[in-house]
Design a protein around this motif. Sequence first.
Motif, mmCIF file in Angstrom:
data_model
loop_
_atom_site.group_PDB
_atom_site.id
_atom_site.type_symbol
_atom_site.label_atom_id
_atom_site.label_comp_id
_atom_site.label_asym_id
_atom_site.label_seq_id
_atom_site.Cartn_x
_atom_site.Cartn_y
_atom_site.Cartn_z
ATOM 1 N N GLU A 265 4.335 -3.318 -8.345
ATOM 2 C CA GLU A 265 4.052 -3.151 -7.311
ATOM 3 C C GLU A 265 2.968 -2.535 -6.984
ATOM 4 O OE1 GLU A 265 7.442 -2.943 -4.744
ATOM 5 O OE2 GLU A 265 8.193 -5.127 -4.891
ATOM 6 N N GLN A 266 3.096 -1.855 -8.006
ATOM 7 C CA GLN A 266 2.100 -0.615 -7.740
ATOM 8 C C GLN A 266 0.992 -0.932 -8.750
ATOM 9 O OE1 GLN A 266 2.985 2.596 -6.199
ATOM 10 N NE2 GLN A 266 4.452 2.386 -5.904
ATOM 11 N N MET A 267 0.891 -1.399 -9.589
ATOM 12 C CA MET A 267 -0.742 -1.852 -10.409
ATOM 13 C C MET A 267 -1.476 -3.463 -9.084
ATOM 14 S SD MET A 267 -1.102 -1.029 -13.329
ATOM 15 C CE MET A 267 -2.565 -2.248 -13.523
ATOM 16 N N VAL A 268 0.134 -3.786 -8.256
ATOM 17 C CA VAL A 268 -0.782 -4.563 -7.019
ATOM 18 C C VAL A 268 -1.324 -3.469 -6.379
ATOM 19 C CG1 VAL A 268 -0.665 -6.105 -5.335
ATOM 20 C CG2 VAL A 268 0.883 -6.459 -7.841
ATOM 21 N N LEU A 269 -0.637 -2.118 -5.526
ATOM 22 C CA LEU A 269 -1.709 -1.427 -4.596
ATOM 23 C C LEU A 269 -3.110 -1.069 -4.993
ATOM 24 C CD1 LEU A 269 1.684 -0.075 -3.163
ATOM 25 C CD2 LEU A 269 0.513 -2.056 -2.008
ATOM 26 N N LEU A 270 -2.254 -1.044 -6.339
ATOM 27 C CA LEU A 270 -3.313 0.116 -7.459
ATOM 28 C C LEU A 270 -4.921 -0.521 -7.157
ATOM 29 C CD1 LEU A 270 -4.427 2.655 -8.357
ATOM 30 C CD2 LEU A 270 -3.379 1.255 -10.840
ATOM 31 N N GLU A 271 -4.720 -2.325 -7.767
ATOM 32 C CA GLU A 271 -5.252 -2.882 -6.968
ATOM 33 C C GLU A 271 -6.695 -3.000 -6.645
ATOM 34 O OE1 GLU A 271 -4.058 -6.747 -9.505
ATOM 35 O OE2 GLU A 271 -3.798 -6.249 -11.166
ATOM 36 N N LYS A 272 -5.414 -3.821 -4.976
ATOM 37 C CA LYS A 272 -6.390 -3.452 -3.731
ATOM 38 C C LYS A 272 -6.844 -2.691 -3.168
ATOM 39 C CE LYS A 272 -2.532 -6.478 -2.163
ATOM 40 N NZ LYS A 272 -1.571 -6.857 -1.087
ATOM 41 N N LYS A 273 -5.802 -1.039 -3.718
ATOM 42 C CA LYS A 273 -7.082 0.361 -3.754
ATOM 43 C C LYS A 273 -8.689 0.010 -3.381
ATOM 44 C CE LYS A 273 -2.907 2.670 -1.956
ATOM 45 N NZ LYS A 273 -2.209 3.967 -2.161
ATOM 46 N N SER A 274 -8.028 0.336 -5.421
ATOM 47 C CA SER A 274 -9.689 0.354 -6.292
ATOM 48 C C SER A 274 -10.681 -0.775 -5.355
ATOM 49 C CB SER A 274 -9.072 -0.525 -7.697
ATOM 50 O OG SER A 274 -8.358 0.610 -7.916
#
Length: 318
Positions: free
Chosen positions: A177-186
């Motif tokens: 989930e954190q990776m998904v959020l990180l990709e969205k933020k990126s």
Amino acid sequence: MASGDFCSPGEGMEMLQQVCSKQLPPCNLSEEDLLQNPHFSQLLLSLSQHVDESGLSLTLAKEQAQAWKDVRLHKTTWLRSEILQRVIQELLVDYYVKTQDADLTSEDRKDFVYMRARLPLEVEEQLKKKCFTVLCYHNPSSDLDSETLKAAKVWNLAEVLAGEKQQCQAAKSQQEEQMVLLEKKSATYSQVLLRCLALLQRLLQEHRLKTQSELDRINAQYLEIKCSAMILKLRMEELKILSDTYTAEKVEVHRLIRDRLEGAIRLQEQDMEKSRQVLNTYEVLGEEFDKLVKEYTQLKQATENKRWTLQEFNKACR
């Protein structure tokens, strides 16, 4: 689902964000994109009611859960048989090695009744040793405990391992989930950065267009002044060299010589013009015409020589 069954826009947007992050593949859709495409947002919300968190339909998810349950049951049964077979095989190998080293008769080596009676106890003892080995590997401090305490810990080891596995899976899920959020933020940061770069480029272009003409004018004026200064400097150096090379008397003599040469050139040009007129008049003649041509050629050559002498003299006088 009817359009009236949907919740408010704010709640729907929040639900849609959860759907995109948990139930559907990462879409990298901004809130502006979702607001500009309301029908697509409604489709995603409607689709989320028919799939689970892994993205499978509810029917397939149920069938998959049952299939995994059957697989785990068969796997447990197979592991029990496999462990028991390996333990018995190890005991048989050990027994064979001991009987080969010991001084036993062939009848004693063929005493399968005794071996069969001892086999359950030996298997139990071997399994207990392996369990204690796994326990000490998982918790090295248990190596100093008594067998009673070790047995109690082994009894709860499966539950402890299951809990740790569950924690690892939860941590892994949280990491995803954190990776998904990180990709969205990126993706969001990249879009913002591109917009900032475009704005900076536009500001630089506008500023350059306003100042470029003034800068070009100043540069042109500077180059013009610098070129004029260089020309004046070269002229001063030339005059200095001439003043150091020629005195006033020499300059006067050169002027007289130049005047005489110019006069001679004018006379030669007059003679050449007369000869040209004669040539134009008598070009139909034979030998007389050839003589005139030779005379004209000689006059022209003499004129060119004197002109060259005058040019060299002018160069020397400068």
